[in-house]
Design an enzyme around this catalytic site. Structure first.
Site, PDB file in Angstrom:
ATOM      1  N   ASP A  13      -0.046   2.877   4.226  1.00  0.00           N
ATOM      2  CA  ASP A  13       0.139   2.175   2.954  1.00  0.00           C
ATOM      3  C   ASP A  13       1.111   1.031   3.233  1.00  0.00           C
ATOM      4  O   ASP A  13       2.307   1.255   3.422  1.00  0.00           O
ATOM      5  CB  ASP A  13       0.721   3.155   1.913  1.00  0.00           C
ATOM      6  CG  ASP A  13       1.104   2.456   0.607  1.00  0.00           C
ATOM      7  OD1 ASP A  13       0.837   1.243   0.475  1.00  0.00           O
ATOM      8  OD2 ASP A  13       1.662   3.136  -0.279  1.00  0.00           O
ATOM      9  N   LYS A  41       4.469  -9.119   1.150  1.00  0.00           N
ATOM     10  CA  LYS A  41       3.095  -8.876   0.700  1.00  0.00           C
ATOM     11  C   LYS A  41       2.683  -9.885  -0.369  1.00  0.00           C
ATOM     12  O   LYS A  41       1.517 -10.216  -0.506  1.00  0.00           O
ATOM     13  CB  LYS A  41       3.006  -7.453   0.149  1.00  0.00           C
ATOM     14  CG  LYS A  41       1.590  -6.962  -0.110  1.00  0.00           C
ATOM     15  CD  LYS A  41       1.646  -5.478  -0.448  1.00  0.00           C
ATOM     16  CE  LYS A  41       0.297  -4.913  -0.830  1.00  0.00           C
ATOM     17  NZ  LYS A  41       0.408  -3.478  -1.149  1.00  0.00           N
ATOM     18  N   GLU A  91      -5.929   0.790  -2.906  1.00  0.00           N
ATOM     19  CA  GLU A  91      -4.844   1.744  -3.139  1.00  0.00           C
ATOM     20  C   GLU A  91      -5.167   2.789  -4.215  1.00  0.00           C
ATOM     21  O   GLU A  91      -4.980   3.991  -3.982  1.00  0.00           O
ATOM     22  CB  GLU A  91      -3.544   0.988  -3.454  1.00  0.00           C
ATOM     23  CG  GLU A  91      -2.993   0.315  -2.189  1.00  0.00           C
ATOM     24  CD  GLU A  91      -2.011  -0.819  -2.463  1.00  0.00           C
ATOM     25  OE1 GLU A  91      -1.610  -1.000  -3.626  1.00  0.00           O
ATOM     26  OE2 GLU A  91      -1.642  -1.519  -1.503  1.00  0.00           O
ATOM     27  N   ASP A 133      -1.869   2.216 -11.221  1.00  0.00           N
ATOM     28  CA  ASP A 133      -1.055   2.087 -10.013  1.00  0.00           C
ATOM     29  C   ASP A 133      -0.135   0.869 -10.122  1.00  0.00           C
ATOM     30  O   ASP A 133      -0.571  -0.266  -9.944  1.00  0.00           O
ATOM     31  CB  ASP A 133      -1.999   1.967  -8.805  1.00  0.00           C
ATOM     32  CG  ASP A 133      -1.255   1.782  -7.486  1.00  0.00           C
ATOM     33  OD1 ASP A 133      -0.008   1.742  -7.481  1.00  0.00           O
ATOM     34  OD2 ASP A 133      -1.925   1.675  -6.445  1.00  0.00           O
TER      35      ASP A 133
END
Lengths: 613, 198
Positions: A8, A72, A171, A193
């Site tokens: 992850d 990211k 994800e 999420d």
């Protein structure tokens, strides 16, 4: 062949997990600091080595200009895309950035995939230390709402980090996979999420068939620039303003003090998940301690805009799946930010059902990635993931409009064929512009690639070229062309609008290996020794202070024993043992640390370690 | 891998992928079951450690399967696709002329839309215009419902004529084609009005 892991690659933290061959259950791997979370922070040391994770996170305070977090947010984006980001995050973008962003760390310049590759390499090291074997393949998770360029950038990061990326998994889908294995859930599931920097909502259908379980994603939506970071930004802006008014201190938003404050506020945020109120005590450069009590109500009012922004995508995903909130059989919460009570309440009210939180929201995505890694590795045919593309694929037509050729939420792999011909005699090229997004005009969509289709000279309208656009199981675009008159296949060199080309990746891979040359275990020992030195010095200094007379004889003996044990461990090269001894000494000196601080400051520094005082 | 067939096999049409005749009425639950079964066989997950040929073929076959499922699940997309493979409709064909019996209403609608844009630009009264547009939208929505019903009837006619002579089939296809054009025209109108009313 080496081992395979699930990773992850998060905005705030990254994790690595594997499937235990004995139990068949996925497990996260601990790093040298004893935690499964590797802070997604990278720092370039003055000696030119790269430091990743917890050690790098500590450098955010001491060497912010050589250290980067939340990279990211920059993946697969161009300099023009990140202007808002730059106001909120201390990214130092190099002026040489053209299509691909280049970030400065000290005197060097890196692309976001290279920085992500350092994080991946660190996790690879964690896993190799755990297995005592090489790890060379991985399943890496990405936000479901990531576009083609962001996915490609993640895949590039894997390659640069020395990993063969067998699959990019979304994800929320990974989380559903972990829950499915854990709870044997069936029916329709919504996965909400909210991570550090990205938000996804996915609606899935879990189906049992005679062959095995199928996880079919019906729809997905989200925002790749919305997350817990935004909550921190709101808090930080709010407190900056208060400090400016009361103490007339205006500190640069990205300096060391701002990083200190951010850290303190994140702590307040975490405490508010449990308690009804929490107090921020923050020592200011002028010697005062800024104090502010946050009640949960005031905190929730402050962060409500972030929570509200998630609900638009939630409604859209349900509409796309042609379902109502009450049609859901299960709701799952994923991501550290969903520990916030306001978010839990909002989700529960919307769906009219208590969300699942049984699995650790920080770990669940990595666990799901490990499940998928195992499926791909073993060819385990007990589960199948059918995912979708989050955004419509289109091509530019006359007048800058976009013709959608693969609609969003199409199951992947998905493809579409378009037939092209020429408008002028002996025309040798046809320009094609591929885009992603839901808007009607090309300028409002994300440009994926432009390329020119080569056509042999012929009268206008005679050539017949079929172009095939294919989105693979990773959600990444491939383009191929066929001359229908000759049957000849054309290979198309698609230069991605925001990507790095293969030769650059090769070069980056080589450089990344150079940075990584220092042996992982060796580096851990060096880091642990450095840390023990600083805590030993701090302890000696503290014991010399008259305040230390307040220690009981027993406490004093405990400290002396811990110091001796730590000294002894440093002579060896077992970094895990050194860390254990450091923790023990930290624990033994808690009362000493308290004694050392005057009453005003001591509350501000509550819970701190001696070396940090 | 026998399941994948050979690279030289021509791409089957959407109906053939599911082993279905070219009928417009499809039992959705059975279609889904077949889709899931074929997904197990063809999905790229099965071929990660396979040869390059296998991986490419799996990508090709599974994308064709997904494309076919997407096409057949959509009742209108299904008709458009059938006409395309029967050669009765060119890809991307959308006739933009107004159907003659709608001309008057379309004219009025466009006038109202112009007035609304003008009123918006000059800050005039919007409420009355909006009400007029809303009722126009409703009327066109009803017409859309009528066209859908007619399409369904024509689709049943097609299924019944599957074994009939070429002339009959051609006649039904022409009817379906006209209805599709009419539907696409009305749908665009409704979308335009909705955009202005937002």
């Amino acid at each position: 062949m080496g081992k395979i892991v699930g990773i992850d690659l998060g905005t705030t933290n990254s994790l690595v997990a594997y499937t235990d061959p004995q139990t068949g259950q996925p497990k996260c791997i601990q790093g040298p600091y004893g935690s499964t979370l590797c802070p997604s922070v990278v720092s370039l040391d003055v000696d030119g080595t790269i430091v990743v994770g917890e050690a790098a996170r500590r450098r955010l305070l001491t060497q912010p200009e050589r250290t980067i977090y939340s990279v990211k947010r920059l993946m697969g984006r161009g300099p023009a895309d990140v202007q808002t980001e730059l106001k909120l995050f201390p990214f130092r973008i190099d002026s040489s950035s053209k299509n691909v962003i280049r970030v400065k760390l000290g005197e060097k310049v890196f692309t976001p995939p290279e920085i992500s590759a350092f994080i991946l390499r660190e996790l690879k090291n964690w896993a190799e230390a755990h297995f005592g074997e090489t790890v060379d393949r991985a399943v890496i998770t990405v936000p479901a709402y990531f576009n083609d360029a962001q996915r490609q950038a993640t895949k590039d990061a894997g390659k640069i980090g020395g990993l063969e990326v067998l699959r990019l998994v979304n994800e929320p889908t990974a989380a559903a996979l972990a829950y499915g294995l854990h709870e044997k859930q069936r029916g329709k599931v919504a996965v909400y999420d909210l991570g550090g920097g990205t938000f996804d909502i996915s609606v899935l259908k879990l189906i049992s068939t005679t062959e095995g379980d199928i996880f079919q994603v019906l729809s997905t939506n989200g925002d790749t620039h919305l997350g817990g970071d935004d909550i921190d930004n709101l808090l930080q802006a709010f407190v900056h303003e208060l400090i400016l008014q009361h103490d007339e201190i205006d500190f640069s938003p990205h300096g060391e003090l701002a990083q200190e404050l951010r850290k303190a506020l994140i702590d307040v945020k975490h405490r508010l998940s449990e308690a009804e109120s929490a107090t921020l005590r923050f020592p200011l450069p002028n010697g005062d301690v800024f104090t502010h009590e946050f009640t949960r109500g005031a905190f929730e009012a402050l962060i409500r805009p972030v929570v509200d922004r998630t609900m638009g995508p939630v409604k859209q995903a349900l509409a796309d799946a042609q379902l109502k909130p009450t049609d859901m059989d299960e709701v799952v919460l994923v991501g550290g930010a969903t520990r916030t009570p306001l978010i839990r309440r909002t989700v529960q009210e919307f769906f009219g059902r208590k969300p699942h939180i049984e699995l650790n929201p920080d770990e669940v995505v990595a666990l799901g990635a490990a499940v998928q890694a195992n499926i791909l590795d073993q060819g385990v045919k007990t589960m199948l993931l059918l995912d979708v593309t989050p955004l419509s694929l289109g091509i530019e037509t006359y007048g800058g409009a976009v013709a959608k050729i693969i609609p969003r939420n199409s199951t992947i792999p998905a493809s579409a064929q378009e037939l092209y011909t020429t408008g002028v005699d002996n025309q040798t090229g046809i320009d094609i512009h591929v885009l992603q997004g839901e808007r009607e005009l090309a300028k409002d969509c994300r440009s994926l690639a432009r390329f020119t289709l080569r056509v042999p000279p012929a009268p206008a309208g005679l050539p017949r070229i079929e172009v095939k656009f294919l989105i693979d199981a990773n959600g990444i675009l491939q383009v191929g062309a066929k001359d229908l008159r000759t049957g000849e296949q054309h290979s198309i060199e698609v230069q991605p609008s925001y990507g790095i080309n293969d030769s650059e990746i090769e070069r980056m891979l080589e450089e990344s290996i150079e940075y990584a040359e220092q042996d992982f275990a060796e580096r851990q020992v060096i880091e642990a020794r450095t840390e023990s030195e600083s805590i030993l010095t701090a302890t000696a200094k503290a014991l010399a202070n008259p305040q230390s007379a307040g220690l009981s004889a027993e406490e004093r003996a405990k400290i002396d024993a811990s110091v001796a044990a730590l000294r002894e461990s440093v002579t060896g090269s077992d970094y895990k043992l050194i860390r254990k001894r450091i923790d023990e000494l930290n624990h033994a000196t808690e009362h000493l640390a308290e004694l050392l601080m005057n009453s005003a400051v001591s509350t501000a520094l509550e819970g701190r370690k001696l070396a940090e005082v | 891998m026998a399941a994948l067939g050979s690279a030289k096999d021509p791409s089957p049409d959407c109906f053939a992928i599911f082993g279905l005749p070219r009928k417009l009425w499809i039992e959705m639950a059975a279609l889904e079951q077949k889709f899931l079964k074929l997904s197990w066989k063809l999905h790229p997950d099965n071929f990660v450690s396979g040869t390059e040929t296998e991986r490419e073929l799996s990508l090709k076959r599974s994308s064709e399967l997904n494309d076919a499922y997407r096409t057949l699940r959509d009742p209108v997309g299904r008709i458009e696709y059938l006409l395309a493979i029967e050669g009765a409709r060119k890809e991307g064909e959308h006739k933009q002329q107004a159907p003659p019996e709608l001309l008057e209403e379309v004219f009025e609608l466009n006038e109202s839309l112009d007035e609304l844009r003008e009123a918006r630009a000059s800050g005039g009264d919007l409420a009355a215009l909006k009400t007029r547009l809303e009722s126009a939208e409703k009327s066109f929505q009803e017409k859309l419902g009528e066209v859908d019903a007619q399409l369904q009837a024509a689709a049943r006619e097609w299924d019944a004529a599957l074994q009939s002579d070429a002339a009959t089939r051609k006649r039904v296809m022409a009817k379906l084609n006209d209805l599709l054009n009419r539907r696409s025209y009305i749908r665009n109108l409704v979308a335009n009005v909705q955009k202005e009313l937002l």
